[in-house]
Design a protein around this motif. Structure first.
Motif, short mmCIF file in Angstrom:
data_model
loop_
_atom_site.label_atom_id
_atom_site.label_comp_id
_atom_site.label_asym_id
_atom_site.label_seq_id
_atom_site.Cartn_x
_atom_site.Cartn_y
_atom_site.Cartn_z
N VAL A 320 0.87 -1.17 0.00
CA VAL A 320 0.00 0.00 0.00
C VAL A 320 0.91 1.22 0.00
CG1 VAL A 320 -1.85 1.23 1.18
CG2 VAL A 320 -1.77 -1.26 1.26
N ALA A 321 1.00 1.88 -1.13
CA ALA A 321 1.98 2.95 -1.34
C ALA A 321 1.47 4.27 -0.80
CB ALA A 321 2.32 3.06 -2.82
N THR A 322 1.46 4.37 0.53
CA THR A 322 1.10 5.62 1.20
C THR A 322 2.13 5.89 2.28
OG1 THR A 322 -0.27 4.51 2.87
CG2 THR A 322 -1.37 5.20 0.84
N GLY A 323 2.15 7.12 2.78
CA GLY A 323 3.08 7.44 3.85
C GLY A 323 2.83 6.62 5.09
N ARG A 324 1.60 6.19 5.28
CA ARG A 324 1.28 5.39 6.47
C ARG A 324 1.81 3.96 6.37
NH1 ARG A 324 -2.54 5.58 10.60
NH2 ARG A 324 -3.33 7.56 9.78
N TRP A 325 1.78 3.38 5.16
CA TRP A 325 2.02 1.94 5.05
C TRP A 325 3.17 1.55 4.13
CZ3 TRP A 325 0.07 -0.83 8.70
CH2 TRP A 325 -1.15 -0.48 9.29
N ALA A 326 3.91 2.49 3.58
CA ALA A 326 5.00 2.16 2.64
C ALA A 326 5.98 1.17 3.28
CB ALA A 326 5.73 3.43 2.22
N GLY A 327 6.29 0.10 2.53
CA GLY A 327 7.27 -0.88 2.99
C GLY A 327 6.71 -1.98 3.86
N VAL A 328 5.41 -1.95 4.18
CA VAL A 328 4.79 -2.98 5.03
C VAL A 328 4.09 -4.00 4.13
CG1 VAL A 328 3.09 -3.47 6.83
CG2 VAL A 328 4.47 -1.38 6.94
N PRO A 329 4.49 -5.28 4.17
CA PRO A 329 3.79 -6.28 3.36
C PRO A 329 2.43 -6.64 3.95
CG PRO A 329 5.50 -7.33 4.66
CD PRO A 329 5.63 -5.85 4.90
N PHE A 330 1.42 -6.69 3.10
CA PHE A 330 0.10 -7.18 3.46
C PHE A 330 -0.06 -8.55 2.80
CE2 PHE A 330 -0.38 -2.82 4.44
CZ PHE A 330 -1.53 -2.62 5.20
N ARG A 331 -0.16 -9.58 3.61
CA ARG A 331 -0.26 -10.95 3.09
C ARG A 331 -1.70 -11.44 3.21
NH1 ARG A 331 4.68 -11.09 6.18
NH2 ARG A 331 6.48 -11.13 4.77
N LEU A 332 -2.31 -11.76 2.07
CA LEU A 332 -3.70 -12.22 2.02
C LEU A 332 -3.70 -13.70 1.67
CD1 LEU A 332 -5.14 -9.31 -0.17
CD2 LEU A 332 -4.59 -9.28 2.26
N ARG A 333 -4.51 -14.46 2.40
CA ARG A 333 -4.57 -15.90 2.12
C ARG A 333 -5.97 -16.42 2.42
NH1 ARG A 333 -1.43 -21.36 4.19
NH2 ARG A 333 -3.22 -22.27 5.26
N SER A 334 -6.43 -17.33 1.55
CA SER A 334 -7.68 -18.04 1.81
C SER A 334 -7.59 -19.42 1.18
CB SER A 334 -8.88 -17.28 1.24
OG SER A 334 -10.09 -17.96 1.55
N GLY A 335 -8.08 -20.42 1.92
CA GLY A 335 -8.04 -21.78 1.39
C GLY A 335 -9.16 -22.63 1.95
N LYS A 336 -9.44 -23.72 1.24
CA LYS A 336 -10.47 -24.68 1.64
C LYS A 336 -9.82 -26.00 2.05
CE LYS A 336 -14.50 -23.13 -0.99
NZ LYS A 336 -15.28 -22.94 0.26
N ALA A 337 -10.61 -26.80 2.81
CA ALA A 337 -10.21 -28.15 3.22
C ALA A 337 -8.89 -28.15 3.98
CB ALA A 337 -10.12 -29.08 2.00
N LEU A 338 -8.71 -27.16 4.83
CA LEU A 338 -7.51 -27.07 5.65
C LEU A 338 -7.76 -27.68 7.03
CD1 LEU A 338 -6.59 -23.53 4.43
CD2 LEU A 338 -5.16 -25.55 4.12
N GLY A 339 -6.70 -27.81 7.80
CA GLY A 339 -6.81 -28.52 9.05
C GLY A 339 -7.55 -27.79 10.15
N ALA A 340 -7.66 -26.47 10.02
CA ALA A 340 -8.35 -25.68 11.06
C ALA A 340 -8.97 -24.45 10.42
CB ALA A 340 -7.37 -25.27 12.15
N ASP A 341 -10.11 -24.03 10.98
CA ASP A 341 -10.70 -22.76 10.58
C ASP A 341 -9.86 -21.63 11.18
OD1 ASP A 341 -12.99 -23.66 9.10
OD2 ASP A 341 -13.92 -24.22 11.01
N ARG A 342 -9.50 -20.69 10.36
CA ARG A 342 -8.74 -19.53 10.86
C ARG A 342 -9.20 -18.30 10.08
NH1 ARG A 342 -2.93 -17.53 10.40
NH2 ARG A 342 -2.67 -18.98 8.65
N SER A 343 -9.71 -17.33 10.80
CA SER A 343 -10.19 -16.10 10.17
C SER A 343 -9.67 -14.94 11.00
CB SER A 343 -11.71 -16.08 10.10
OG SER A 343 -12.27 -16.28 11.39
N GLU A 344 -8.66 -14.27 10.51
CA GLU A 344 -8.04 -13.26 11.37
C GLU A 344 -7.35 -12.17 10.57
OE1 GLU A 344 -5.22 -15.59 13.64
OE2 GLU A 344 -3.60 -15.08 12.26
N LEU A 345 -7.33 -11.00 11.19
CA LEU A 345 -6.42 -9.93 10.83
C LEU A 345 -5.31 -9.95 11.86
CD1 LEU A 345 -5.52 -7.17 9.53
CD2 LEU A 345 -6.90 -6.13 11.33
N ARG A 346 -4.07 -9.97 11.42
CA ARG A 346 -2.93 -10.05 12.36
C ARG A 346 -1.95 -8.92 12.06
NH1 ARG A 346 0.04 -14.19 15.41
NH2 ARG A 346 -1.84 -15.46 15.14
N LEU A 347 -1.78 -8.02 13.02
CA LEU A 347 -0.73 -7.01 12.95
C LEU A 347 0.47 -7.51 13.73
CD1 LEU A 347 -2.55 -3.59 13.65
CD2 LEU A 347 -2.29 -4.78 11.48
#
Length: 462
Positions: A320-347
Motif C-alpha cells: 500500500v503505497a502511502t506514507g502510512r504503510w509504505a514498505g509494510v507487506p500485506f499478506r492475504l490468504r484463503s483456502g479450503k479443506a484445511l486442518g483448522a478454521d482460521r479467520s483473522e487480521l494479524r498485525l
C-alpha cells in the motif's frame, strides 16, 4: 454520481418490498433468508413484503413454505414474522424478459429493493431490460459479488446500474462488511486512544489477513470450479478488509467520506514489488481427512473439470503505497479443506528500538489479532516471566464482543432498507479490486506460477 450524505445507522423504513431475482438458489436459503429473519427479530416494527423470482415452477404456497422453514419459530410468531409470511409471493421470472420484470415490480409496497442473486452476465442483461421500464420511485438495486468478471465487465455493470438509479441507491454486497469485525476495526482505528496509533508503518512490521476453512467444495462446483479462491475470497472479501485497515481516517462516518478513503486505499494497493510471480501462490487440495471426514481430491469432486486448474488456496502479498504503510507487506490468504478454521487480521508489531540490559529471553514479536468472524481481540504483549521476572515472555490479553445483534446478511439488508451505503462497495472500488488482481491472474493463466498441492486436513502447501 456522488454519494448521498448517509450519516448514521439510521432507522429502517417501516414498509419495504424485497424482490429477489434468483430466489430459487442456494444464496437465498443459506444466507439471505437467515439474515432477513435476524433483521426482523431486531426490528419488530419492520414490515417486509417478500417477492421471490426465478425460473422454478413454484407457486406462492410452495415459496411461503420454504420461507417459513427458514425463519425461527420465535420470529414467525412475532408481528414482523407473521406479516412477512402473509406477504410472500412467488413470481416465475425470466430475468431478461421485460414483461416478467414489469409484473415482478408491480404492486410493490413502500420502498422497493431489487436484489440480483444472479451471475454478473445475467445481471447486466437484466439491467439493460430494466432501462426500458418505468421503475418504482426510490428503487434500490442490490448486487451480489462478484461484481463482473474483470475490470472491463465490472465497469460495464456499473454503467448499466447507474443508468437506472443513483450510485447511493446501488448496494454492492460484500457480507464481510456486515461482520462484527468490520466495526471492531473501525472502532480500533478511529476511536481507541490506546490502539489508534498502532496502525502505521512505524509500529507495524507486517499485516496478515487470513480466511482458512475446513470445508471443502460442499457441492458448490457449479459456482466454484473456474472461479477459485483468488476471485471468490481475495478479490472481494479480503481486499475490502485490507482497505478498512489501510485507509486514512475519514473526516466523518458518512457514506462519502468513508468510501472515499476506502477507494483511496485500494488505489494505492498493488502487487508487492510489481512481481506477481514472486508475490503469489496457488494450490488445490488432494485426498485427506478433515475433522474425521474423508475428503476426495478436489479434481475427483462431482462436476469438477480438472483442466480448469481451479485453485482452492490462494496467497498474495501486496503493498500500500502511502506514507502510512509504505514498505509494510500485506499478506492475504484463503483456502479450503484445511486442518483448522482460521479467520483473522494479524498485525505483527516491530521490535522495540532498544532493550534495557538485564532483561533476557526472546518472546517474539508482539501481535494484535482481530477475529474476522466475531470481532474478538487478542493482544499478545511482552511481559515479565512467571518464574524469573527478568525472563521476558508473551502474554495474551483477550477481549470478547459477545453475540452480534444479527447475521451479516441481516446487517446487509438493514443497510439497504435504511439507505445506509457506508459499507456497501462503491463502483470505483469494485473496479479497482479487479485491477489489483489482473497481473496475478495473467501470471497464473500463463503458467508462470505453478499449481501446487496440499493434503486435505493439512496446513496448506509446504
Amino acid at each position: 454520481m456522488a454519494d448521498g450524505p448517509q450519516e448514521t445507522d439510521g432507522p429502517v423504513e417501516d414498509a419495504v418490498t424485497l424482490a429477489v431475482l434468483g430466489a430459487g438458489g442456494d444464496l437465498f436459503t443459506r444466507l439471505l433468508l437467515p439474515g432477513l429473519a435476524s433483521l426482523l427479530a431486531d426490528s419488530p416494527g419492520l414490515r417486509v413484503t417478500l417477492v421471490g423470482a426465478g425460473r422454478r415452477p413454484w407457486d406462492d404456497d410452495e415459496f411461503t413454505r420454504l420461507v417459513a422453514d427458514g425463519v425461527p419459530e420465535d420470529v414467525r410468531d412475532a408481528p414482523a414474522g407473521r406479516y412477512l409470511l402473509e406477504h410472500v409471493r412467488w413470481a416465475p421470472t425470466d430475468a431478461t424478459d421485460a414483461d416478467d420484470l414489469r409484473r415482478l415490480l408491480d404492486g410493490a409496497e413502500g420502498r422497493t429493493a431489487l436484489y440480483f442473486a444472479l451471475p454478473p452476465r445475467v445481471t447486466v442483461e437484466c439491467c439493460e431490460v430494466l432501462a426500458g421500464l418505468d421503475l418504482p420511485d426510490g428503487l434500490r438495486l442490490v448486487a451480489e459479488k462478484p461484481f463482473g468478471t474483470d475490470h472491463e465487465s465490472a465497469a460495464a455493470l456499473n454503467e448499466r446500474m447507474r443508468a437506472l438509479v443513483d450510485e447511493e441507491d446501488i448496494h454492492r454486497v460484500d457480507h464481510f462488511l456486515g461482520l462484527p469485525s468490520t466495526w471492531t476495526l473501525l472502532s480500533l482505528r478511529l476511536a481507541s486512544r490506546a490502539l489508534a496509533p498502532l496502525w502505521h508503518r512505524d509500529q507495524v512490521e507486517s499485516v496478515g489477513i487470513v480466511w482458512d476453512e475446513t470445508l471443502g467444495l460442499e457441492g458448490r462446483a457449479g459456482f466454484y470450479d473456474g472461479t477459485g479462491a483468488l476471485v471468490d475470497m481475495v478479490q472481494s472479501h479480503l481486499l475490502q478488509v485490507l482497505a478498512v485497515v489501510a485507509m486514512e481516517p475519514p473526516a466523518a462516518m458518512t457514506s462519502r467520506d468513508l468510501r472515499d478513503q476506502i477507494a483511496a486505499a485500494l488505489r494505492a494497493t498493488s502487487v508487492w514489488d510489481g512481481d506477481p510471480v514472486a508475490s503469489s501462490r496457488r494450490a488445490r487440495y488432494t485426498e485427506g481427512t478433515v475433522d474425521g471426514r474423508s475428503l476426495p481430491s478436489y479434481v475427483d469432486e462431482d462436476d469438477v473439470d480438472p483442466s480448469l486448474e481451479t485453485e482452492t488456496l490462494a496467497e498474495l502479498t501486496v503493498q500500500v503505497a502511502t506514507g502510512r504503510w509504505a514498505g509494510v507487506p500485506f499478506r492475504l490468504r484463503s483456502g479450503k479443506a484445511l486442518g483448522a478454521d482460521r479467520s483473522e487480521l494479524r498485525l505483527t508489531l516491530r521490535p522495540p528500538a532498544h532493550r534495557v540490559p538485564g532483561l533476557t529471553g526472546d518472546p517474539g514479536p508482539e501481535v494484535l489479532v482481530v477475529d474476522l468472524r466475531t470481532g474478538d481481540l487478542r493482544w499478545e504483549l511482552t511481559t515479565s516471566g512467571r518464574g524469573d521476572p527478568s525472563e521476558l515472555e508473551r502474554t495474551p490479553l483477550v477481549g470478547r464482543l459477545g453475540e452480534p445483534r444479527m447475521e451479516p446478511y441481516g446487517e446487509v439488508l438493514r443497510a439497504v432498507f435504511s439507505g445506509d451505503a457506508r459499507l456497501s462497495v462503491r463502483g470505483d472500488a469494485a473496479e479497482r479490486c479487479w485491477e489489483i488482481l489482473a497481473p496475478v491472474q495473467e501470471a497464473w493463466r500463463s503458467g508462470e506460477v505453478p499449481l501446487e498441492e496440499y493434503a486435505a486436513g493439512s496446513d496448506g502447501p509446504a
